[in-house]
Each structure stands twice: as structure tokens, then as C-alpha cells.
Design an enzyme around this catalytic site. Structure first.
Site, PDB file in Angstrom:
ATOM      1  CG  LEU A   1      -2.052  -1.083   1.352  1.00 19.07           C
ATOM      2  CD1 LEU A   1      -2.726  -1.100   2.621  1.00 19.07           C
ATOM      3  CD2 LEU A   1      -2.832  -0.999   0.074  1.00 19.07           C
ATOM      4  N   GLY A   2       1.737   1.204   0.520  1.00 19.25           N
ATOM      5  CA  GLY A   2       2.738   2.344   0.774  1.00 19.25           C
ATOM      6  C   GLY A   2       3.949   2.302   1.273  1.00 19.25           C
TER       7      GLY A   2
ATOM      8  N   GLY B   1       6.872   4.499   4.274  1.00 20.45           N
ATOM      9  CA  GLY B   1       7.044   5.724   4.970  1.00 20.45           C
ATOM     10  C   GLY B   1       8.541   5.767   5.802  1.00 20.45           C
ATOM     11  N   GLY B   2       8.534   6.931   6.764  1.00 22.57           N
ATOM     12  CA  GLY B   2       9.989   6.516   7.354  1.00 22.57           C
ATOM     13  C   GLY B   2       9.972   5.531   8.263  1.00 22.57           C
ATOM     14  CG  MET B   3       8.016   4.959  11.951  1.00 21.66           C
ATOM     15  SD  MET B   3       6.323   5.100  12.862  1.00 21.66           S
ATOM     16  CE  MET B   3       6.570   3.340  13.639  1.00 21.66           C
ATOM     17  N   GLY B   4       8.555   2.550   7.854  1.00 25.69           N
ATOM     18  CA  GLY B   4       8.656   1.178   7.269  1.00 25.69           C
ATOM     19  C   GLY B   4       7.725   1.091   6.146  1.00 25.69           C
TER      20      GLY B   4
ATOM     21  CB  VAL C   1       1.569   0.501   4.880  1.00 29.95           C
ATOM     22  CG1 VAL C   1       0.378   0.122   5.117  1.00 29.95           C
ATOM     23  CG2 VAL C   1       2.152   1.397   5.861  1.00 29.95           C
TER      24      VAL C   1
ATOM     25  CE  LYS D   1       2.793   2.556   9.342  1.00 30.13           C
ATOM     26  NZ  LYS D   1       2.504   4.128   9.473  1.00 30.13           N
TER      27      LYS D   1
ATOM     28  CG  ASP E   1       3.750  11.844   9.961  1.00 30.11           C
ATOM     29  OD1 ASP E   1       3.969  12.969   9.441  1.00 30.11           O
ATOM     30  OD2 ASP E   1       4.218  10.960   9.299  1.00 30.11           O
TER      31      ASP E   1
END
Length: 535
Positions: free
Chosen positions: A22-23, A25-28, A30, A44, A138
């Protein structure tokens, strides 16, 4: 959007079959996945290099527990998590619908009616998130989903666990999107705590971006944007109507000058909701559903103040409110019928009318909170536990306010700050007086009839204590009563929280009761309400 799987992506995470990506980001990353029950969920997965960090896992676990407290009506519900998995993961409800970022990319800036709906929807979500003691940290258009059932805000709270382990970020890197960061997040040397007010700043930037298609502190680099956030006023040209003044207040540099999420929601719902880009804008009614008078220990003035004039010198915000309380606060307000649901999706899928001829509808006033019924039982045997709790919260029972952790009771003697005692005298008897979803706490000690209510007082050093004061509705005398668990006798234990000043705590070192802005500190003091008969 399901983008399929990349080489190296997992086919299974815990008990979940991975269907697509799905996408990221900075944390990991999804992933879209299927639960063992066949439900589609979003998983996530935290970056693998964090797996060996015990500090991160502990913070991640704590933030997941906080996130579970957020009512799911305006967020993606937390379904599962495994901080001990390699790598750690979080499972949330999969929400159908585009993000606000996608809507703006495809359609451009929103029209007046759609913009008002987005502003109300995100403010509603923040009211619930902050009410559960969570800070988003965020908030941005990509984390606002326009779902058939209403606006959903996702990815809240968990960023704090990642941000705290700064050894895993590059030099000068911050977790989040700079365009929506409050000054206190950028200038960490300022000493300003990062609290719920940072999310209010992000709300203002999100609404301004949705209205104009650009960030109000736009620049050609992250550094330029950050400097403008710290030093320049926002560019709100193109944002008009009822929202401009409220967005301007949300984007104040000083976190104490920004409204709370509940104040945002009150103001938005008492303002006229525009229909299309129709005619001249209605003025924004900057009134709180609950007018406040100055805090205890202030200058003694008692003139009610609108939102724009409320004393916001304190830096604290409410850290904990029950999910029930947060929902009640939202339900108590009159929400325009077209704010949420499929109608919003339909409105976002087509342009606003080109030449409307009428202005927005009439203003809808949010009802002023009123006290619960005051009829009191004066005779008979003590009620069952459930009935007793209802009667206590309705202000119909005398109570001991029992400090669970030290097995003592609050005590109020004329001329002294609130202390603790053995609960045997009249100085230990109190009653709750409901005011909307909050309470005044009133002493029944006959020696303090002139100053019977508990209030927050700030001394010259900025320390906050609990004292006796007049029973006038103010920021200093209103407290949230938030269930936290059970005491050793099976009674419900509560946190007692001032929205403006913080949580009521016991200091083991000073041996006194005080009020503290929680920040990231754990809640160390809870109270049970012990029934001592009819008032």
C-alpha cells in the site's frame, strides 16, 4: 492503492497473508493483507534495523496500547500488533477511499463546502485522539482518508516511538513532514513540550493546503520551509470565509495560543457550513460551547470570555479522557448532516457549482453543556455498584476521593491546599458537579462553604497545586474523570485531568498533591470514588 509486491517483500506477516503493497514511509512499509478470518487489513511493518532495539520495542508497545484507546469511528481501528516479532508490525482496519493528498492532486484545491467538511472531520478525529491521551505527530494530507463512512485519520501516535530512538535517524533528520511541523517540533532547543498543540498546528497547515493547493509556509527546500515556520507568518491568501481566522489561530507560533481540538470543533460547528462557493462568507463565530472565567489565583475578573479571548498562557493540555467522554463530546455537538458519509465522497468527485446564488445555510449553534439532573436520593440502602457509580457521576452521592497508590484520601481544610488524610472527617467528603462531559469537584466540609471547589493555582515559580476556590466554571475548576483500571478492591480507578493545566498527581518525594503536564511521563496517580451516601 494496492501496488502489488516488490521483490523481497514478505508473503506472510505473523498470521496475515500479504496481498500487496500500500505504501512506504519513514517507519517502514504498509501492506494490504488478509486476516485468518478473511478480513482485509493494513499491516504496517517497522524497518528491520529497529528489531534489535529494546528501547524502541518498549516505546512501540506503549504507543500501540495508547492507540487502542482511540475510538474507531474517526480513525483506522487498531486490530493487532506484535512488538516482539522480527520485524515488529501493527495491524489496523483497511479503509477504502482516497487520501486527501490524492484528492488534491487529482482535483486541485477544494471548494468551500468540501473544505469545511474536511476541517470538521479532522478536528473531530483529533478530539478523539487527544481525548485518548495520544498525540498524532505526523498529521498531513496523506494521513487523512476520505472514506464512505466519514473522514478517517490514520498513522497516529506510533511515530513517537520511532522518533524517540534518534540513533536510527540521520543527522538533523526529523520524523514527519516538515511542511506540517509545529515550531516546537523543529526548534527542539526552545524547551517547548511537543503536545497536542503540535497536531493543531498541523491541522491548520492541512486545511490551508486543502484550500489553496499549497503549503502556507511554502519554500523550495525543507530548510527554507522550516525557517519560515519558525520566523514568518503563514501565507493564507486564497483562504477565505469562516475558516481563515481559525486556521490563523491554529498556526500561532506559541503552542499555548492555539485552540484545543475541542475548541476547534466547537467553533467549526457553530459557524455556518457553506454550500459550494456560495456568496460572501459567513463570519466565524469564535465562541466555545463552554465559556470560561479566569483561572484560580488570577486577577479576580469573572467576565465570560469567547474562544478568542481565553487566557491561554498555560502550556498544558488534557492528556487523558475516556473514549466514552471523547465520543460524548462529539455527540453533544450538532453536526451538519452533509459533513460525513457518501455525500462527501460524491462532492469531492465533482466540481462545485459554477455560479451559486445563495449564501451558506444558517449558523448551527452547538448546545452549551448543562449539568446532569440534580435530583438526589435521600433515603434507602446504598445502591448496587453500577447504580452507585452512575449516581456519583451525576453528583448525587457523597464520596471519598481515594488516592489508590498510597491508600489515602483527599482532604480539604479552609485556608490550606488540598492534602491527603485517613478519610474519617468531614474534610474528606466531596461530591462531583457535572458540567457537560467535565466536572467540578466540590468539598462538603462545612468549614469551607465559601471556597468549596477544587481548582488549580500556579505559583510564582510556575508550579501548579490543587487548592480550594469558588465554584465558578473556569479552566481551573473543570476536570475530566477518566477511567484507568481497577483498585485493589475492584473499584474503578480514575485519572483526574485539567484540560488546561494537566493531570492531578501525588508526589512521593514532596508528600503532596500537585498538577503536572504529563508530556511523555507515565500516569502515576489514580483515584477511586468511594460512595459515602446520598448528598
Amino acid at each position: 492503492m494496492n501496488n502489488g509486491l516488490f521483490p523481497g517483500d514478505p508473503s506472510r506477516i505473523g498470521g496475515y497473508d500479504v496481498l500487496g503493497r500500500l505504501g512506504e514511509g519513514g517507519m517502514g512499509s504498509v501492506f494490504l493483507a488478509r486476516s485468518p478470518q478473511g478480513r482485509r487489513v493494513a499491516v504496517k511493518v517497522v524497518r528491520s534495523e529497529l528489531s534489535g532495539d529494546d528501547e524502541f520495542r518498549g516505546r512501540f508497545r506503549s504507543e500501540v496500547n495508547r492507540a487502542r484507546q482511540v475510538p474507531p469511528f474517526c480513525t483506522a481501528e487498531v486490530l493487532d500488533a506484535d512488538p516482539d516479532h522480527d520485524p515488529p508490525y501493527l495491524v489496523v482496519e483497511y479503509v477504502e477511499g482516497p487520501s486527501l493528498a490524492q484528492v488534491i492532486r487529482e482535483r486541485g484545491p477544494l471548494g468551500a463546502a468540501q473544505l469545511h467538511s474536511i476541517a470538521v472531520g479532522v478536528a473531530t478525529a483529533l478530539t478523539a485522539i487527544h481525548g485518548a491521551g495520544v498525540i498524532h505527530r505526523d498529521l498531513k494530507p496523506a494521513n487523512v482518508l476520505v472514506a464512505p463512512g466519514g473522514i478517517k485519520v490514520i498513522d497516529f501516535g506510533i511515530a513517537r516511538a520511532f522518533e524517540a530512538t534518534s540513533q536510527h535517524t540521520r543527522t538533523n533528520q526529523m520524523v514527519g513532514t516538515v511542511s506540517y511541523m509545529a515550531p516546537e517540533r523543529i526548534d527542539t532547543a526552545s524547551g517547548q513540550p511537543v503536545g497536542p498543540a503540535a497536531d493543531i498546528f498541523a491541522w491548520g497547515a492541512v486545511v490551508a493546503h486543502a484550500a489553496t493547493g499549497r503549503n502556507p509556509f511554502g519554500g523550495d527546500s525543507a530548510t527554507a520551509i522550516a525557517m519560515r515556520i519558525l520566523t514568518q507568518p503563514p501565507d493564507l491568501s486564497g483562504l477565505g470565509g469562516t475558516l481563515r481566522e481559525l486556521v490563523s489561530r491554529a498556526l500561532e507560533k506559541d503552542p499555548a495560543a492555539r485552540p484545543t481540538a475541542r475548541e476547534l470543533l466547537d467553533a467549526l460547528l457553530t459557524a455556518a457550513a457553506p454550500r459550494g462557493d456560495a456568496g460572501p462568507a459567513q463570519p466565524l463565530v469564535l465562541t466555545s460551547a463552554l465559556k470560561v472565567s479566569p483561572a484560580a489565583g488570577g486577577d479576580g475578573q469573572s467576565t465570560p470570555s469567547p474562544l478568542g479571548a481565553v487566557d491561554r498562557t498555560g502550556t498544558s493540555r488534557r492528556r487523558r479522557l475516556t473514549a466514552l467522554g471523547a465520543i460524548a463530546a462529539v455527540i453533544a455537538l450538532v453536526v451538519p448532516a452533509a459533513v460525513f458519509g457518501p455525500q462527501l465522497l460524491r462532492n469531492l468527485s465533482k466540481p462545485d457549482p459554477v455560479s451559486p446564488t445563495t449564501a451558506g445555510g444558517p449558523a448551527t449553534d452547538a448546545p452549551t453543556p448543562t449539568a446532569a439532573p440534580t435530583s438526589k436520593t435521600t433515603t434507602g440502602t446504598p445502591p448496587p455498584a453500577a447504580d452507585s457509580t452512575r449516581a456519583i457521576l451525576a453528583g448525587q452521592r457523597r464520596i471519598l476521593v481515594h488516592v489508590v497508590e498510597i491508600d489515602r484520601d483527599l482532604s480539604l481544610v479552609l485556608g490550606e491546599a488540598v492534602s491527603v488524610g485517613d478519610g474519617t472527617g468531614p474534610d474528606a467528603l466531596f461530591a462531583l458537579e457535572p458540567v457537560g462531559v467535565d466536572y467540578m469537584i466540590k468539598s462538603l466540609n462545612p468549614d469551607v462553604v465559601h471556597l468549596p471547589c477544587l481548582g488549580v493555582k500556579i505559583d510564582a515559580d510556575g508550579d501548579k497545586s490543587l487548592v480550594n476556590t469558588e465554584c465558578e466554571i473556569s479552566a481551573a475548576t473543570l476536570f475530566g474523570i477518566s477511567p484507568e483500571g481497577k483498585d485493589d478492591k475492584g473499584r474503578t480507578s480514575y485519572a483526574i485531568v485539567s484540560e488546561k493545566y494537566g493531570v492531578v498527581q501525588w508526589s512521593p518525594s514532596q508528600k503532596n498533591i500537585y498538577v503536572e503536564f504529563m508530556g511523555d511521563a507515565p500516569l502515576s496517580t489514580t483515584f477511586s470514588l468511594v460512595d459515602r451516601g446520598a448528598v
